[in-house]
Design a protein around this motif. Structure first.
Motif, mmCIF file in Angstrom:
data_model
loop_
_atom_site.group_PDB
_atom_site.id
_atom_site.type_symbol
_atom_site.label_atom_id
_atom_site.label_comp_id
_atom_site.label_asym_id
_atom_site.label_seq_id
_atom_site.Cartn_x
_atom_site.Cartn_y
_atom_site.Cartn_z
ATOM 1 N N TYR A 267 4.943 17.701 -48.107
ATOM 2 C CA TYR A 267 4.987 17.962 -46.934
ATOM 3 C C TYR A 267 3.759 17.274 -46.013
ATOM 4 N N ARG A 268 2.744 17.570 -46.245
ATOM 5 C CA ARG A 268 1.667 17.048 -45.690
ATOM 6 C C ARG A 268 1.507 15.706 -45.784
ATOM 7 N N VAL A 269 1.836 14.906 -46.888
ATOM 8 C CA VAL A 269 1.625 13.670 -47.216
ATOM 9 C C VAL A 269 2.761 12.857 -46.122
ATOM 10 N N ARG A 270 3.701 13.332 -46.146
ATOM 11 C CA ARG A 270 4.740 12.666 -45.507
ATOM 12 C C ARG A 270 4.630 12.898 -43.888
ATOM 13 N N TRP A 271 4.194 13.867 -43.723
ATOM 14 C CA TRP A 271 3.768 14.167 -42.127
ATOM 15 C C TRP A 271 2.418 13.099 -41.776
ATOM 16 N N GLY A 272 1.665 13.006 -42.491
ATOM 17 C CA GLY A 272 0.478 12.226 -42.386
ATOM 18 C C GLY A 272 1.053 10.686 -42.315
ATOM 19 N N ARG A 273 2.038 10.388 -43.110
ATOM 20 C CA ARG A 273 2.411 8.887 -43.183
ATOM 21 C C ARG A 273 3.222 8.822 -41.653
ATOM 22 N N MET A 274 3.642 9.704 -41.110
ATOM 23 C CA MET A 274 4.367 9.590 -39.736
ATOM 24 C C MET A 274 3.382 9.541 -38.779
ATOM 25 N N PHE A 275 2.300 10.002 -38.887
ATOM 26 C CA PHE A 275 1.334 9.860 -37.941
ATOM 27 C C PHE A 275 0.381 8.443 -37.950
ATOM 28 N N LEU A 276 0.392 8.055 -39.427
ATOM 29 C CA LEU A 276 -0.219 6.681 -39.601
ATOM 30 C C LEU A 276 0.501 5.614 -38.927
ATOM 31 N N LEU B 52 -6.201 8.964 -32.576
ATOM 32 C CA LEU B 52 -6.244 10.467 -32.862
ATOM 33 C C LEU B 52 -5.066 10.645 -34.045
ATOM 34 N N ASP B 53 -4.003 9.787 -33.960
ATOM 35 C CA ASP B 53 -2.949 10.014 -35.034
ATOM 36 C C ASP B 53 -3.589 9.549 -36.397
ATOM 37 N N VAL B 54 -4.304 8.659 -36.605
ATOM 38 C CA VAL B 54 -4.879 8.362 -37.902
ATOM 39 C C VAL B 54 -5.765 9.476 -38.265
ATOM 40 N N GLN B 55 -6.441 10.010 -37.320
ATOM 41 C CA GLN B 55 -7.478 10.989 -37.812
ATOM 42 C C GLN B 55 -6.513 12.130 -38.168
ATOM 43 N N LEU C 272 -4.548 3.342 -47.247
ATOM 44 C CA LEU C 272 -3.944 2.554 -46.240
ATOM 45 C C LEU C 272 -4.951 2.780 -45.053
ATOM 46 N N ILE C 273 -5.285 3.975 -44.676
ATOM 47 C CA ILE C 273 -6.248 3.987 -43.632
ATOM 48 C C ILE C 273 -7.563 3.157 -43.899
ATOM 49 N N ALA C 274 -8.091 3.306 -44.828
ATOM 50 C CA ALA C 274 -9.290 2.515 -45.226
ATOM 51 C C ALA C 274 -9.136 0.842 -45.162
ATOM 52 N N ALA C 275 -7.853 0.422 -45.479
ATOM 53 C CA ALA C 275 -7.598 -0.961 -45.514
ATOM 54 C C ALA C 275 -7.535 -1.560 -43.871
ATOM 55 N N GLU D 197 -9.699 -0.382 -52.503
ATOM 56 C CA GLU D 197 -9.315 -0.657 -53.755
ATOM 57 C C GLU D 197 -9.490 0.495 -54.875
ATOM 58 N N LYS D 198 -10.620 0.899 -54.473
ATOM 59 C CA LYS D 198 -10.956 2.248 -55.553
ATOM 60 C C LYS D 198 -10.029 3.238 -55.372
ATOM 61 N N MET D 199 -9.537 3.652 -53.961
ATOM 62 C CA MET D 199 -8.691 4.605 -53.716
ATOM 63 C C MET D 199 -7.178 4.335 -54.115
ATOM 64 N N ALA D 200 -6.881 3.103 -53.867
ATOM 65 C CA ALA D 200 -5.460 2.773 -54.349
ATOM 66 C C ALA D 200 -5.502 2.666 -55.906
ATOM 67 N N ARG D 201 -6.567 2.273 -56.421
ATOM 68 C CA ARG D 201 -6.628 2.420 -58.048
ATOM 69 C C ARG D 201 -6.578 3.829 -58.554
ATOM 70 N N GLN D 202 -7.129 4.783 -57.885
ATOM 71 C CA GLN D 202 -7.003 6.063 -58.191
ATOM 72 C C GLN D 202 -5.749 6.718 -58.066
ATOM 73 N N ALA D 203 -4.937 6.358 -57.048
ATOM 74 C CA ALA D 203 -3.529 6.625 -56.919
ATOM 75 C C ALA D 203 -2.582 6.264 -58.206
ATOM 76 N N LEU D 204 -3.106 4.995 -58.476
ATOM 77 C CA LEU D 204 -2.376 4.471 -59.688
ATOM 78 C C LEU D 204 -2.655 5.168 -60.936
ATOM 79 N N VAL D 205 -3.903 5.592 -61.006
ATOM 80 C CA VAL D 205 -4.066 6.410 -62.363
ATOM 81 C C VAL D 205 -3.352 7.385 -62.541
#
Length: 201
Positions: free
Chosen positions: A55-64, A70-73, A98-101, A109-117
Motif C-alpha cells: 500500500y505504501r509503495v503504490r501510494w508512493g508511486r502516485m506521489f511520484l 513535496l510529492d517526491v519527498q 526512479l527518484i534517484a534517476a 543503478e545500484k538500487m535498481a539492481r538491488q530490486a532485481l536481486v
C-alpha cells in the motif's frame, strides 16, 4: 457531458474514496486523476493495514507521478517506510531508484539492481538499468540489459525502444525493434533529445 452527469461522476468518485477498502479502489481514483480522493483512500488503507508495504509503495508511486518536490519527498518517505516493514521490498527499492534517476543523485543503478536481486522478474527495474546504460553511452551494456528485459517480457516497449534508439543513433534508417507502442516511441525520442537530434526526437 451535462452538469448533472458531471456532478454524478464527481459524487461517485467521492463516494468511492470514502468507501475504499481495497487497493484496486484506491488505484481507480488515481487512474481517474482524482489525486485528493486517491490520497485519502491510500491513507485509509495504510491505517487499516499498517504492516502492508504494498500500500505504501503504490501510494508512493502516485506521489511520484504527481511530481512536485513535496510529492517526491512524500514518495521517498513511503518507499523507505515500506522497506522498514519488508527489508527486501523490491518495488520500494525501484521507487527509490526512479527518484534517484530523475534527480541525477547517483546510486540509481545500484538500487535498481538491488530490486532485481529481490525480484529478478521486476521488468521496470531491468528496463531502468538498460536505460541508464544507454544514457551513459555504453551501447554494448545497453543492448545486453535491454535483451534481459525482453527475456522477462518479450513485448517490453521500453526495451525495444532502447534497442531501436541504438540502431537509429548509429545511422540506421530502419530497425527490427519497432516497439509499436507510445512508451517505446517516447523512449526513442528521449535518446534523440539527449543526443541533440531534436528534429528526429
Amino acid at each position: 457531458m451535462t452538469k448533472v452527469l458531471r456532478l454524478g461522476a464527481v459524487l461517485f468518485l467521492a463516494a468511492l474514496a470514502l468507501a475504499a477498502q481495497t487497493l484496486q479502489q484506491a488505484e481507480a481514483l488515481w487512474k481517474a486523476r482524482n489525486f485528493s480522493a486517491a490520497n485519502d483512500a491510500f491513507r485509509a488503507l495504510v491505517a487499516q493495514s499498517p504492516e502492508n508495504p504494498d500500500y505504501r509503495v503504490r501510494w508512493g508511486r502516485m506521489f511520484l507521478e504527481h511530481g512536485t518536490p513535496l510529492d517526491v519527498q512524500n514518495a521517498s518517505d513511503l518507499f523507505n517506510e515500506a522497506l522498514a516493514i519488508k527489508k527486501d521490498c523490491a518495488p520500494a527499492a525501484l521507487g527509490l531508484a526512479l527518484i534517484a534517476a530523475d534527480e541525477f543523485s547517483g546510486g540509481t543503478e545500484k538500487m535498481a539492481r538491488q530490486a532485481l536481486v529481490w525480484d529478478p522478474n521486476l521488468l521496470e527495474a531491468q528496463e531502468l538499468v538498460a536505460r541508464l546504460a544507454l544514457e551513459d553511452n555504453d551501447n554494448e551494456k545497453a543492448v545486453k540489459e535491454a535483451k534481459k528485459a525482453l527475456e522477462i517480457d518479450a513485448n517490453s516497449p521500453v526495451a525495444k525502444g532502447i534497442l531501436a534508439a541504438i540502431d537509429f543513433l548509429s545511422g540506421k534508417k530502419e530497425t527490427s525493434w519497432d516497439p509499436h507502442d507510445a512508451r517505446g516511441y517516447e523512449t526513442i525520442g528521449h535518446f534523440f533529445v539527449m543526443n541533440r537530434r531534436y528534429e528526429e526526437g
